[in-house]
Design a protein around this motif. Structure first.
Motif, PDB file in Angstrom:
ATOM      1  N   THR A  93      13.575 -13.059  74.953  1.00 41.89           N
ATOM      2  CA  THR A  93      14.795 -13.803  74.624  1.00 41.89           C
ATOM      3  C   THR A  93      15.744 -13.926  75.810  1.00 41.89           C
ATOM      4  N   LYS A  94      15.445 -13.252  76.900  1.00 41.88           N
ATOM      5  CA  LYS A  94      16.316 -13.283  78.075  1.00 41.88           C
ATOM      6  C   LYS A  94      15.994 -14.512  78.917  1.00 41.88           C
ATOM      7  N   ASN A  95      17.035 -15.281  79.236  1.00 42.26           N
ATOM      8  CA  ASN A  95      16.853 -16.503  80.022  1.00 42.26           C
ATOM      9  C   ASN A  95      17.235 -16.276  81.474  1.00 42.26           C
ATOM     10  N   GLY A  96      16.704 -17.096  82.337  1.00 46.64           N
ATOM     11  CA  GLY A  96      17.065 -17.056  83.745  1.00 46.64           C
ATOM     12  C   GLY A  96      16.056 -16.301  84.585  1.00 46.64           C
ATOM     13  N   ILE A  97      16.384 -16.228  85.853  1.00 44.83           N
ATOM     14  CA  ILE A  97      15.481 -15.646  86.835  1.00 44.83           C
ATOM     15  C   ILE A  97      15.627 -14.121  86.921  1.00 44.83           C
ATOM     16  N   ARG A 156      11.798 -20.145  74.183  1.00 42.99           N
ATOM     17  CA  ARG A 156      12.958 -21.005  73.926  1.00 42.99           C
ATOM     18  C   ARG A 156      12.508 -22.389  73.430  1.00 42.99           C
ATOM     19  N   GLU A 157      11.507 -22.974  74.072  1.00 40.10           N
ATOM     20  CA  GLU A 157      11.004 -24.288  73.660  1.00 40.10           C
ATOM     21  C   GLU A 157      10.451 -24.250  72.243  1.00 40.10           C
ATOM     22  N   PHE A 158       9.700 -23.217  71.929  1.00 45.46           N
ATOM     23  CA  PHE A 158       9.118 -23.093  70.589  1.00 45.46           C
ATOM     24  C   PHE A 158      10.215 -23.017  69.540  1.00 45.46           C
ATOM     25  N   ASN A 159      11.242 -22.227  69.800  1.00 46.16           N
ATOM     26  CA  ASN A 159      12.321 -22.064  68.826  1.00 46.16           C
ATOM     27  C   ASN A 159      13.169 -23.325  68.698  1.00 46.16           C
ATOM     28  N   GLU A 160      13.399 -24.041  69.803  1.00 48.23           N
ATOM     29  CA  GLU A 160      14.154 -25.291  69.725  1.00 48.23           C
ATOM     30  C   GLU A 160      13.364 -26.346  68.969  1.00 48.23           C
ATOM     31  N   THR A 161      12.053 -26.406  69.181  1.00 45.18           N
ATOM     32  CA  THR A 161      11.214 -27.356  68.466  1.00 45.18           C
ATOM     33  C   THR A 161      11.200 -27.031  66.980  1.00 45.18           C
ATOM     34  N   ALA A 162      11.062 -25.764  66.640  1.00 46.10           N
ATOM     35  CA  ALA A 162      11.054 -25.360  65.236  1.00 46.10           C
ATOM     36  C   ALA A 162      12.396 -25.651  64.580  1.00 46.10           C
ATOM     37  N   LYS A 163      13.481 -25.422  65.314  1.00 44.66           N
ATOM     38  CA  LYS A 163      14.815 -25.670  64.772  1.00 44.66           C
ATOM     39  C   LYS A 163      15.027 -27.166  64.550  1.00 44.66           C
ATOM     40  N   SER A 164      14.638 -28.007  65.510  1.00 41.12           N
ATOM     41  CA  SER A 164      14.815 -29.447  65.344  1.00 41.12           C
ATOM     42  C   SER A 164      13.919 -29.982  64.228  1.00 41.12           C
ATOM     43  N   TYR A 165      12.733 -29.402  64.067  1.00 39.55           N
ATOM     44  CA  TYR A 165      11.841 -29.828  62.995  1.00 39.55           C
ATOM     45  C   TYR A 165      12.443 -29.484  61.635  1.00 39.55           C
ATOM     46  N   SER A 166      13.002 -28.278  61.506  1.00 41.02           N
ATOM     47  CA  SER A 166      13.586 -27.896  60.222  1.00 41.02           C
ATOM     48  C   SER A 166      14.831 -28.735  59.935  1.00 41.02           C
ATOM     49  N   ASN A 167      15.578 -29.142  60.959  1.00 34.18           N
ATOM     50  CA  ASN A 167      16.734 -30.004  60.755  1.00 34.18           C
ATOM     51  C   ASN A 167      16.307 -31.398  60.295  1.00 34.18           C
ATOM     52  N   GLU A 168      15.184 -31.903  60.828  1.00 33.81           N
ATOM     53  CA  GLU A 168      14.664 -33.210  60.430  1.00 33.81           C
ATOM     54  C   GLU A 168      14.181 -33.186  58.988  1.00 33.81           C
ATOM     55  N   GLN A 169      13.624 -32.063  58.571  1.00 36.01           N
ATOM     56  CA  GLN A 169      13.101 -31.952  57.222  1.00 36.01           C
ATOM     57  C   GLN A 169      14.191 -31.630  56.196  1.00 36.01           C
ATOM     58  N   GLY A 170      15.387 -31.337  56.694  1.00 38.43           N
ATOM     59  CA  GLY A 170      16.488 -31.019  55.799  1.00 38.43           C
ATOM     60  C   GLY A 170      16.409 -29.619  55.216  1.00 38.43           C
ATOM     61  N   VAL A 171      15.724 -28.723  55.940  1.00 36.36           N
ATOM     62  CA  VAL A 171      15.592 -27.353  55.463  1.00 36.36           C
ATOM     63  C   VAL A 171      16.793 -26.541  55.871  1.00 36.36           C
TER      64      VAL A 171
END
Length: 171
Positions: A93-97, A156-171
């Motif tokens: 979960t840690k971002n950056g270098i 991060r990409e996986f979680n953003e994709t999952a979040k945007s997918y759930s928002n599209e589905q109205g979950v």
């Protein structure tokens, strides 16, 4: 339902973040131990992956050949799976270098300061020259950044994709 045409935009099934972390671990082990072997051949460092893994325990001729180097590189790739799993479990979960940089330095210190007695073919830390310290330190930093940045990015990409997918589905 069987008469419906297949969708044009069907995507291939996504790999899990953990699977990508394992692939990253193996790839980084191969890449950076290969570069460490090249650095050894050009005398930038006094140690090579084969020194750690084979020459410390086997006193035979083949440990000084290219075959030992190739096998050591492959073995480091396999051992690097453990390193990737540890990073995945603790720091994904840690971002950056910086997390990867610190992780690489911790691994370097662990191997060269703590675990050196396990490898009789490797001189003690203070007996190594400064070129070896700098070269291996830089290789471990790059290794840590490669693993850390790759795993954190995929997470991060996986979680953003999952979040945007759930928002599209109205979950």
């Amino acid at each position: 339902m069987a008469d419906q045409p297949k969708q044009q935009n069907q995507q291939e099934p996504k790999q899990s973040v953990f699977t990508k972390a394992l692939i990253t671990g193996f790839t980084s082990g191969i890449l950076w131990s290969g570069l460490a072997t090249i650095a050894y051949y050009f005398n930038f460092t006094e140690v090579s992956p084969a020194s750690f893994l084979f020459r410390s325990y086997l006193q035979t001729e083949w440990t000084g050949t290219w075959l030992a180097d190739v096998l050591a590189i492959l073995l480091v790739g396999v051992l690097s799976l453990v390193s990737a799993i540890i990073y995945y479990m603790l720091l994904k979960t840690k971002n950056g270098i910086w997390p990867g940089l610190v992780y690489g330095l911790v691994l370097w210190a662990l191997i060269f300061l703590v675990l050196t007695p396990l490898f009789p073919a490797i001189p003690a830390f203070l007996e190594l020259n400064s070129d070896t310290w700098v070269t291996t330190g830089c290789l471990f930093i790059l290794y840590g950044v490669f693993i850390g940045y790759s795993i954190s990015y995929e997470y991060r990409e996986f979680n953003e994709t999952a979040k945007s997918y759930s928002n599209e589905q109205g979950v």
